[in-house]
Scaffold this active site. Sequence first.
Site, PDB file in Angstrom:
ATOM      1  N   CYS A  89      -0.980   3.682  -6.579  1.00  0.00           N
ATOM      2  CA  CYS A  89      -1.847   3.078  -5.563  1.00  0.00           C
ATOM      3  C   CYS A  89      -2.068   1.651  -6.021  1.00  0.00           C
ATOM      4  O   CYS A  89      -2.318   1.408  -7.217  1.00  0.00           O
ATOM      5  CB  CYS A  89      -3.169   3.833  -5.478  1.00  0.00           C
TER       6      CYS A  89
ATOM      7  N   CYS B 241       0.862  -1.182   0.000  1.00  0.00           N
ATOM      8  CA  CYS B 241       0.000   0.000   0.000  1.00  0.00           C
ATOM      9  C   CYS B 241       0.901   1.235   0.000  1.00  0.00           C
ATOM     10  O   CYS B 241       1.705   1.406   0.927  1.00  0.00           O
ATOM     11  CB  CYS B 241      -0.871  -0.039   1.258  1.00  0.00           C
TER      12      CYS B 241
HETATM   13  N1  DGL Z   1      -3.991   0.633  -1.987  1.00  0.00           N
HETATM   14  C1  DGL Z   1      -3.562   1.769  -1.305  1.00  0.00           C
HETATM   15  C2  DGL Z   1      -2.355   2.452  -1.903  1.00  0.00           C
HETATM   16  O1  DGL Z   1      -1.571   1.815  -2.532  1.00  0.00           O
HETATM   17  C3  DGL Z   1      -4.464   2.753  -0.664  1.00  0.00           C
HETATM   18  C4  DGL Z   1      -5.855   2.875  -0.982  1.00  0.00           C
HETATM   19  C5  DGL Z   1      -6.615   3.581   0.096  1.00  0.00           C
HETATM   20  O2  DGL Z   1      -6.989   2.910   1.027  1.00  0.00           O
HETATM   21  O3  DGL Z   1      -6.823   4.793   0.004  1.00  0.00           O
HETATM   22  O4  DGL Z   1      -2.167   3.625  -1.721  1.00  0.00           O
END
Ligand code: DGL
Length: 259
Positions: free
Chosen positions: A186, A75
């Site tokens: 993301c 993430c």
């Molecule tokens: N998948 C996450 C990232 O790579 C974050 C998404 C979220 O929860 O806002 O930033």
Amino acid sequence: MDRTQCPIGVFDSGVGGISVLRELVARMPNENYIFFGDSKNAPYGTKALKEVQELTCADAAYLISQNVKALVVACNTATSAAINILREKYVDMPIIGIEPALKPAVHARENPRVLVMATPMTLREEKFHALMQKFESDADILPLPCPGLVEFVERGELDGAELEGFLAELFAPFLEKPVDCVVLGCTHYPFVRGMIQKVLGSRVEIFDGGEGTARETQRRLKEYGLCNMSKEKGNVTLLNSLASVQTERLGWFLLESHR
Ligand code: DGL
């Protein structure tokens, strides 16, 4: 106890980190994995920094309690908010984070216009500013916060008119002077890559950091002498704070989807 047999812990605010997990499994199929998605609290990227730090620490603590040998923070948001805290807390294990794949995008063409799609938090935090500064003289870098896009993926809505309309509106300011490259900053976004390509056109080159993160994880495991030497295929366990049948189904669907 032989730590090489222990699973690699991978986590995200939701199902997005499965885009990193599928790269890890493709590169190291003999490893065991536990993936934890905190879909109950997703999205993280529009929350306050302190809350994301607390949620990230709780995700990591849960995986540590499952006896993982390494942690992959799949993430970008959690990495920018809390990777330093995690590294201070768990000093004796490899902790791998993810950041927008700006470097390959910047070097893909001569002085390209590079759009960086990410959550508001990733683009606001110091880590991204430092990264951007590094490449600023080689490219025209355009950060684009995309609040609302994570929710499409969490719902399993990976195509369709509503998503297309959402993206068309998001990209509208860049249509007059088109971009050359897009960085998916993301881990949810690779699952809507097809639609992003459709809306921006086939000329645009898309980059995501999943493969680089898998490569870095392998490098760190070697460094720590933690590679699983088994010739057999490892196990993958998918866990989610929502613990619903739909989320579990979505998780397996995403893991088996094409890269
Ligand atoms: N998948 C996450 C990232 O790579 C974050 C998404 C979220 O929860 O806002 O930033």
